[in-house]
Design a protein around this motif. Structure first.
Motif, PDB file in Angstrom:
ATOM      1  N   SER A  55      -1.976  44.355  21.864  1.00  0.00           N
ATOM      2  CA  SER A  55      -3.089  45.142  21.343  1.00  0.00           C
ATOM      3  C   SER A  55      -3.781  44.465  20.171  1.00  0.00           C
ATOM      4  N   TYR A  56      -3.139  43.437  19.593  1.00  0.00           N
ATOM      5  CA  TYR A  56      -3.712  42.722  18.451  1.00  0.00           C
ATOM      6  C   TYR A  56      -4.211  41.324  18.816  1.00  0.00           C
ATOM      7  N   MET A  57      -3.633  40.695  19.822  1.00  0.00           N
ATOM      8  CA  MET A  57      -3.947  39.299  20.131  1.00  0.00           C
ATOM      9  C   MET A  57      -4.157  39.112  21.622  1.00  0.00           C
ATOM     10  N   GLN A  58      -5.090  38.223  21.975  1.00  0.00           N
ATOM     11  CA  GLN A  58      -5.398  37.959  23.379  1.00  0.00           C
ATOM     12  C   GLN A  58      -5.033  36.545  23.818  1.00  0.00           C
ATOM     13  N   ARG A  59      -4.888  35.629  22.851  1.00  0.00           N
ATOM     14  CA  ARG A  59      -4.516  34.251  23.186  1.00  0.00           C
ATOM     15  C   ARG A  59      -3.518  33.743  22.163  1.00  0.00           C
ATOM     16  N   GLY A  60      -2.759  32.725  22.576  1.00  0.00           N
ATOM     17  CA  GLY A  60      -1.806  32.111  21.663  1.00  0.00           C
ATOM     18  C   GLY A  60      -0.384  32.261  22.149  1.00  0.00           C
ATOM     19  N   ARG A  61       0.486  31.350  21.700  1.00  0.00           N
ATOM     20  CA  ARG A  61       1.922  31.476  21.963  1.00  0.00           C
ATOM     21  C   ARG A  61       2.524  32.220  20.766  1.00  0.00           C
ATOM     22  N   VAL A  62       3.017  33.430  21.024  1.00  0.00           N
ATOM     23  CA  VAL A  62       3.480  34.316  19.959  1.00  0.00           C
ATOM     24  C   VAL A  62       4.984  34.539  20.084  1.00  0.00           C
ATOM     25  N   GLU A  63       5.685  34.419  18.957  1.00  0.00           N
ATOM     26  CA  GLU A  63       7.128  34.651  18.941  1.00  0.00           C
ATOM     27  C   GLU A  63       7.451  35.797  17.992  1.00  0.00           C
ATOM     28  N   LEU A  64       8.125  36.810  18.510  1.00  0.00           N
ATOM     29  CA  LEU A  64       8.597  37.944  17.706  1.00  0.00           C
ATOM     30  C   LEU A  64      10.089  37.774  17.470  1.00  0.00           C
ATOM     31  N   SER A  65      10.471  37.824  16.200  1.00  0.00           N
ATOM     32  CA  SER A  65      11.879  37.699  15.846  1.00  0.00           C
ATOM     33  C   SER A  65      12.273  38.886  14.971  1.00  0.00           C
ATOM     34  N   ILE A  66      13.352  39.573  15.350  1.00  0.00           N
ATOM     35  CA  ILE A  66      13.875  40.685  14.559  1.00  0.00           C
ATOM     36  C   ILE A  66      15.335  40.395  14.228  1.00  0.00           C
ATOM     37  N   ASN A  67      15.644  40.407  12.938  1.00  0.00           N
ATOM     38  CA  ASN A  67      16.995  40.111  12.471  1.00  0.00           C
ATOM     39  C   ASN A  67      17.506  41.303  11.665  1.00  0.00           C
ATOM     40  N   ILE A  68      18.668  41.811  12.030  1.00  0.00           N
ATOM     41  CA  ILE A  68      19.249  42.965  11.344  1.00  0.00           C
ATOM     42  C   ILE A  68      20.479  42.512  10.552  1.00  0.00           C
ATOM     43  N   ILE A  69      20.426  42.750   9.248  1.00  0.00           N
ATOM     44  CA  ILE A  69      21.542  42.398   8.366  1.00  0.00           C
ATOM     45  C   ILE A  69      22.220  43.704   7.945  1.00  0.00           C
ATOM     46  N   GLY A  70      23.426  43.928   8.408  1.00  0.00           N
ATOM     47  CA  GLY A  70      24.114  45.182   8.107  1.00  0.00           C
ATOM     48  C   GLY A  70      24.468  45.919   9.373  1.00  0.00           C
ATOM     49  N   ASN A  71      24.807  47.198   9.227  1.00  0.00           N
ATOM     50  CA  ASN A  71      25.283  47.988  10.361  1.00  0.00           C
ATOM     51  C   ASN A  71      24.351  49.139  10.703  1.00  0.00           C
ATOM     52  N   ALA A  72      23.067  48.833  10.766  1.00  0.00           N
ATOM     53  CA  ALA A  72      22.103  49.896  11.037  1.00  0.00           C
ATOM     54  C   ALA A  72      22.274  50.474  12.437  1.00  0.00           C
ATOM     55  N   PHE A  73      22.607  49.643  13.402  1.00  0.00           N
ATOM     56  CA  PHE A  73      22.692  50.099  14.782  1.00  0.00           C
ATOM     57  C   PHE A  73      24.110  50.082  15.339  1.00  0.00           C
ATOM     58  N   VAL A  74      25.068  49.643  14.530  1.00  0.00           N
ATOM     59  CA  VAL A  74      26.426  49.493  15.057  1.00  0.00           C
ATOM     60  C   VAL A  74      27.436  50.084  14.069  1.00  0.00           C
TER      61      VAL A  74
END
Length: 293
Positions: A55-74
């Motif tokens: 919804s924000y970009m139409q061209r380009g090689r885009v990399e999404l990285s999400i890093n979780i430090i801690g026990n938010a989901f586990v």
């Protein structure tokens, strides 16, 4: 507003006992190519995250990285295999009875069999965390877009500089066109007169027709007109909203085609020199528009 395809956005979230770092990097690419690096607890949301980026970009090689430090989901906890432990205790009792052993069963015997007690991780997903991550991706995308817009404006300024120089060269070529045609005509006529010297029977009407055809082949009027039209189209396009990179690439290819034709027709030293400069500026524009979304 023109945008480049190079940008970076970062968002840091602090939720419960965890820090969540969201990073989005974008570089040049002919189409939109999105890749992700996600924790296992978020893999199921990959399509949702990609749609946000789209919804924000139409061209380009885009990399999404999400890093979780801690026990938010586990959450970690101990799991006991009671059936196995019951069997162990029963077997120890049988041993004591069979071999007439005395004493209590030592607790350490339990830890000697790792299958009895193990550490297990359980997902602890909450709706507020998922919403926060989605909001964070939106914020990171906005930062990427801002950087891409700033870089896009910088690219356009450089492109417009080359366009101005091209227009100046076109003015020179146009001013030189008539004299080049006349010089070309005289050169052809002199060569023909030299080769036909001594021939009494010459069809002068046919001769002038042939000269006119040769001169027409060396005339660059149409190429200059088309090139000027392409430049106007280019300038109109960069003032439009939305994606324009591919369209600018196509217009630049047409500009280059006309410049090549002018160069192939050129029979004049000045025209040759100006045409080389013309092609050089078009090449630089071509390099820049490949970076525009």
């Amino acid at each position: 507003m023109a945008m480049s395809m190079t940008g970076y956005g970062r968002e840091s979230l602090h939720l419960h006992d965890a820090t969540i770092i969201i990073e989005i990097r974008s570089v040049n690419h002919r189409f939109l190519d999105i890749s992700t690096r996600l924790p296992s607890a978020l893999v199921q949301h990959e399509d949702t995250f990609k749609k946000i980026i789209q919804s924000y970009m139409q061209r380009g090689r885009v990399e999404l990285s999400i890093n979780i430090i801690g026990n938010a989901f586990v959450k970690r906890g101990l799991a006991v295999d009671w059936d196995l432990l019951d069997e162990l205790v029963e077997q120890v009792k049988q041993m004591k009875k069979r071999y007439h052993l005395v004493g209590d069963i030592p607790v350490t015997i339990i830890s000697s069999i790792p299958e009895i007690v193990s550490i297990q991780e359980h997902e602890n997903r909450t709706t507020d965390m998922e919403h926060a991550i989605i909001d964070g991706i939106h914020n990171a995308c906005r930062r990427v877009v801002t950087m891409r817009q700033e870089e896009g404006q910088h690219l356009l300024k450089d492109v417009e500089k080359h366009i101005t120089l091209i227009q100046q060269l076109l003015t020179r070529l146009e001013s030189r066109r008539e004299s080049v045609i006349e010089e070309y005509r005289e050169r052809i006529e002199n060569r023909i007169a030299h080769y036909l010297a001594g021939h009494k029977e010459i069809d002068h009407t046919r001769l002038h027709q042939e000269v006119a055809l040769l001169v027409e082949k060396g005339d660059i009027t149409e190429e200059l007109t088309r090139l000027s039209s392409h430049i106007d189209h280019f300038l109109t396009t960069i003032r439009e909203q939305g994606t324009m990179g591919r369209k600018l690439e196509f217009i630049t290819q047409e500009m280059h085609r006309e410049a090549n034709t002018i160069g192939s027709k050129a029979m004049d030293t000045k025209v040759n020199k100006w045409t080389i400069n013309l092609k050089s500026h078009i090449e630089k524009i071509k390099e820049q528009v490949q970076n525009i979304e």
